[in-house]
Design an enzyme around this catalytic site. Structure first.
Site, short mmCIF file in Angstrom:
data_model
loop_
_atom_site.label_atom_id
_atom_site.label_comp_id
_atom_site.label_asym_id
_atom_site.label_seq_id
_atom_site.Cartn_x
_atom_site.Cartn_y
_atom_site.Cartn_z
N SER A 120 0.81 -1.22 0.00
CA SER A 120 0.00 0.00 0.00
C SER A 120 0.84 1.26 0.00
O SER A 120 0.29 2.37 0.03
CB SER A 120 -0.95 0.00 1.22
OG SER A 120 -0.20 -0.02 2.42
N ASN A 144 -2.24 -1.65 13.32
CA ASN A 144 -3.69 -1.40 13.31
C ASN A 144 -4.05 -0.11 14.03
O ASN A 144 -4.83 0.69 13.53
CB ASN A 144 -4.43 -2.58 13.94
CG ASN A 144 -4.23 -3.87 13.15
OD1 ASN A 144 -3.62 -3.86 12.08
ND2 ASN A 144 -4.72 -4.98 13.68
N THR A 169 -37.44 27.61 -12.64
CA THR A 169 -37.85 26.31 -12.09
C THR A 169 -38.13 25.44 -13.31
O THR A 169 -38.63 25.96 -14.32
CB THR A 169 -39.10 26.40 -11.19
OG1 THR A 169 -40.21 26.79 -11.99
CG2 THR A 169 -38.90 27.42 -10.06
N HIS A 170 -37.80 24.18 -13.24
CA HIS A 170 -37.93 23.27 -14.39
C HIS A 170 -37.15 23.79 -15.60
O HIS A 170 -37.51 23.50 -16.74
CB HIS A 170 -39.40 23.07 -14.77
CG HIS A 170 -40.29 22.71 -13.63
ND1 HIS A 170 -40.59 21.42 -13.28
CD2 HIS A 170 -40.91 23.50 -12.70
CE1 HIS A 170 -41.38 21.42 -12.22
NE2 HIS A 170 -41.58 22.67 -11.85
N SER A 227 -11.44 23.62 -29.39
CA SER A 227 -11.73 22.36 -30.06
C SER A 227 -10.63 22.07 -31.07
O SER A 227 -10.12 22.99 -31.70
CB SER A 227 -13.09 22.45 -30.76
OG SER A 227 -13.17 21.50 -31.81
N LYS A 248 -14.62 27.30 -31.38
CA LYS A 248 -15.13 26.85 -30.09
C LYS A 248 -14.34 27.35 -28.90
O LYS A 248 -13.14 27.49 -28.94
CB LYS A 248 -15.16 25.31 -30.03
CG LYS A 248 -16.24 24.66 -30.85
CD LYS A 248 -17.66 25.04 -30.43
CE LYS A 248 -18.08 24.45 -29.09
NZ LYS A 248 -18.27 23.01 -29.15
N ASN A 299 -14.86 26.14 -24.94
CA ASN A 299 -15.68 25.24 -24.14
C ASN A 299 -15.42 25.40 -22.64
O ASN A 299 -14.27 25.60 -22.24
CB ASN A 299 -15.40 23.79 -24.55
CG ASN A 299 -15.73 23.53 -26.02
OD1 ASN A 299 -16.72 24.06 -26.53
ND2 ASN A 299 -14.91 22.76 -26.69
N GLU A 346 -17.24 21.54 -16.63
CA GLU A 346 -17.62 20.15 -16.94
C GLU A 346 -16.78 19.16 -16.11
O GLU A 346 -17.28 18.12 -15.68
CB GLU A 346 -17.44 19.89 -18.43
CG GLU A 346 -18.40 20.72 -19.27
CD GLU A 346 -17.97 20.75 -20.72
OE1 GLU A 346 -18.47 19.92 -21.48
OE2 GLU A 346 -17.15 21.60 -21.09
N TYR A 353 -9.83 -4.97 13.07
CA TYR A 353 -9.15 -4.64 11.82
C TYR A 353 -9.25 -5.76 10.81
O TYR A 353 -9.06 -6.93 11.14
CB TYR A 353 -7.66 -4.33 12.09
CG TYR A 353 -6.92 -4.02 10.80
CD1 TYR A 353 -6.88 -2.71 10.31
CD2 TYR A 353 -6.31 -5.02 10.06
CE1 TYR A 353 -6.24 -2.43 9.12
CE2 TYR A 353 -5.66 -4.75 8.88
CZ TYR A 353 -5.62 -3.45 8.40
OH TYR A 353 -5.00 -3.16 7.22
N GLN A 369 -7.74 -1.23 4.21
CA GLN A 369 -6.66 -0.57 3.47
C GLN A 369 -7.17 -0.01 2.13
O GLN A 369 -6.69 1.01 1.66
CB GLN A 369 -5.54 -1.58 3.23
CG GLN A 369 -4.33 -1.02 2.51
CD GLN A 369 -3.17 -2.00 2.52
OE1 GLN A 369 -2.51 -2.19 3.53
NE2 GLN A 369 -2.93 -2.65 1.40
N1 ARG Z 1 -1.09 -0.92 5.53
C1 ARG Z 1 -2.06 -1.32 6.48
C2 ARG Z 1 -3.35 -0.50 6.32
O1 ARG Z 1 -3.30 0.56 5.77
C3 ARG Z 1 -1.55 -1.14 7.86
C4 ARG Z 1 -2.17 -2.06 8.82
C5 ARG Z 1 -1.67 -3.43 8.62
N2 ARG Z 1 -2.17 -4.28 9.64
C6 ARG Z 1 -2.15 -5.61 9.53
N3 ARG Z 1 -2.67 -6.29 10.49
N4 ARG Z 1 -1.62 -6.19 8.48
O2 ARG Z 1 -4.41 -0.92 6.70
#
Ligand code: ARG
Length: 460
Positions: A27, A113, A158-159, A280, A286, A288, A293, A320, A325
């Site tokens: 992560s 955690n 309105t509408h 464009s 154009k 835009n 948007e 947890y 994650q």
């Molecule tokens: N990268 C993990 C997260 O964002 C950290 C917690 C990991 N905990 C575990 N028990 N593997 O959730």
């Protein structure tokens, strides 16, 4: 496949992780942005560990210096080059490289955690402050345009059909009040995010009697969590922040939608400044309104992120789970996007040029039909009858191909004898907006009260 020397949990494993799991599990690309929060959390934890005798004063000082060095490396981009599992693993590894085996004492009585929950709450509180500032700036830009357009009249719709005349200021302020509510929701979300999970361990609390109240004070939390199971498995704070941000995104989108319409050639009420538009590749003429948007389009994605987060949570057992994650990126992206959208809309609003003549040209006499009915009511007619009579006049005017106030007096009198006199007193759009003096209405004085109230709420 070689065993990863950076891993925090290798001891009980004989075999390395399958690369296909590694791909989803890693992560760091998302959570490396938590590095400031992670260093702060570590710093506070080091102090807490010294207080319970796990670290000596000298060790604490060494770890603090080490964390300073790690922070400097991260500031210089160390996390972009790293391939550690997550930001917590990276910080601990870098600390080990600076202070040696002493770094191994840092994770005493703590889990990733409670650590990630703490980092995320800190990040969320800061992101909320950032978004609040961006929404406040947009509110101020709208108020400034409102002041400039106090005496400019335009149709309200309105509408998507012409309804009644209003001041341009009234339209601009109609987009300020939703932002005021957004800011209230963000403040509320910030308050609930301000609860410290650290000291909850993996699920059953820390094995060391750390001073959690002291930790909370040091890290800027208002309270400590009451239950360690809840503390590590709760992401309500993230969902609330994402909800508040996606609702703000929805408001940005509605403002954008109004401006897409109003800046089109058909309406021509405002001009969007060139830097917020694109051309464009095919049609040379154009220009835009892409800024509008994109804000409108992005807000749909924010809503999707909110739904995804709640869907991920609904079937989780307490405590947890790794599913959590997956929500982190959604939190980051949503708060970032809402902020970027508010900043972009601030530029668009500041750059608007009002076209009062085009707005005036769109005010037709039929938009005063309600005022005409009200005049008949003042003469004693029940509103329902007045409504019917004016409706008949509109129909007659349409048949004659005339606006209602040009219907010959004899024709109007044929429908009802009091109509010609009421038509004579009807006045113009300015008279109509001035008749609405009740709080929240379009009269100049009422709009001034409104602008002052909004300006006080959005003062820098
Ligand atoms: N990268 C993990 C997260 O964002 C950290 C917690 C990991 N905990 C575990 N028990 N593997 O959730």
């Amino acid at each position: 496949m070689t065993k990863d020397p950076h891993l925090l949990w290798g001891g009980r494993f004989a075999e390395p992780m399958d690369p296909r799991l590694d791909r989803l599990n890693r992560s760091l690309p998302a959570d490396r942005r938590l590095w400031r929060e992670d260093v702060a959390t570590n710093r506070a934890w080091v102090a807490a560990l010294e207080a319970v005798g796990v670290l000596t004063g000298a060790e604490r000082a060494q770890l603090e210096d080490g964390l300073d060095a790690v922070a400097a490396q991260l500031e210089a981009g160390a996390a972009e080059r790293a391939d550690d599992e997550d930001i917590h693993s990276l910080v601990e590894r870098l600390l080990g490289e600076v202070v040696g085996p002493l770094a191994g004492k840092l994770h005493t009585g703590r889990s990733r955690n409670d650590q990630v929950a703490t980092d995320l709450r800190l990040w969320t509180m800061r992101a909320i402050a950032r978004l609040d500032g961006a929404l406040a700036a947009l509110g101020r830009a709208l108020i400034a345009q409102g002041r400039a357009g106090l005496d400019v009249l335009m149709p309200s719709y309105t509408h998507t059909q012409r309804a009644q005349p209003v001041r341009f200021a009234h339209w601009a302020l109609a987009h300020v009040w939703p932002l005021a509510r957004d800011r209230g929701r963000l403040e509320d979300a910030r308050r609930r995010a301000s609860v410290l999970p650290l000291g909850s361990g993996a699920i059953a609390g820390s094995g060391f009697s750390v001073d959690r109240v002291g930790l909370a004070a040091r890290l800027g939390f208002a309270a400590v969590s009451e239950n360690s199971i809840d503390a590590v498995g709760d992401r309500d704070f993230a969902i609330e922040a994402v909800f508040a941000a996606s609702l703000a995104g929805m408001h940005l989108s509605r403002l954008a939608e109004d401006l897409v319409l109003f800046s089109s050639a058909e309406f021509g009420f405002v001009k969007v400044a060139e830097p917020f538009t694109t051309g464009s590749s095919l049609m040379p003429q154009k220009r835009n309104p892409d800024a509008l948007e994109l804000v409108r389009g992005r807000s749909a994605q924010l809503l999707g992120r909110l739904v995804g987060m709640m869907a991920a949570m609904k079937a989780l057992p307490s405590g947890y789970q790794k599913d959590l994650q997956e929500n982190n990126a959604a939190l980051f992206e949503t708060l970032d996007a809402a902020c970027a959208g508010a900043e972009l809309m601030t530029g668009v609003v500041q750059g608007l040029t009002l076209q009062p003549a085009r707005m005036a040209a769109a005010l037709d006499a039929e938009m005063l039909a309600t005022d005409l009915a009200d005049l008949l009511v003042r003469g004693g007619r029940p509103f329902r009858e007045a409504h019917e009579l004016v409706g008949a006049l509109v129909r007659r005017a349409e048949a004659l191909g005339l606006p209602i106030h040009r219907v010959p007096a004899a024709e109007a009198a044929a429908l009802s004898p009091e109509l010609p006199e009421a038509l004579g007193r009807l006045g113009d759009a300015e008279a109509a907006v001035e008749r609405r003096r009740a709080a929240g209405g379009t009269a100049r004085a009422a709009v001034e009260v409104q602008i002052d109230a909004a300006a006080a709420l959005f003062a820098a």
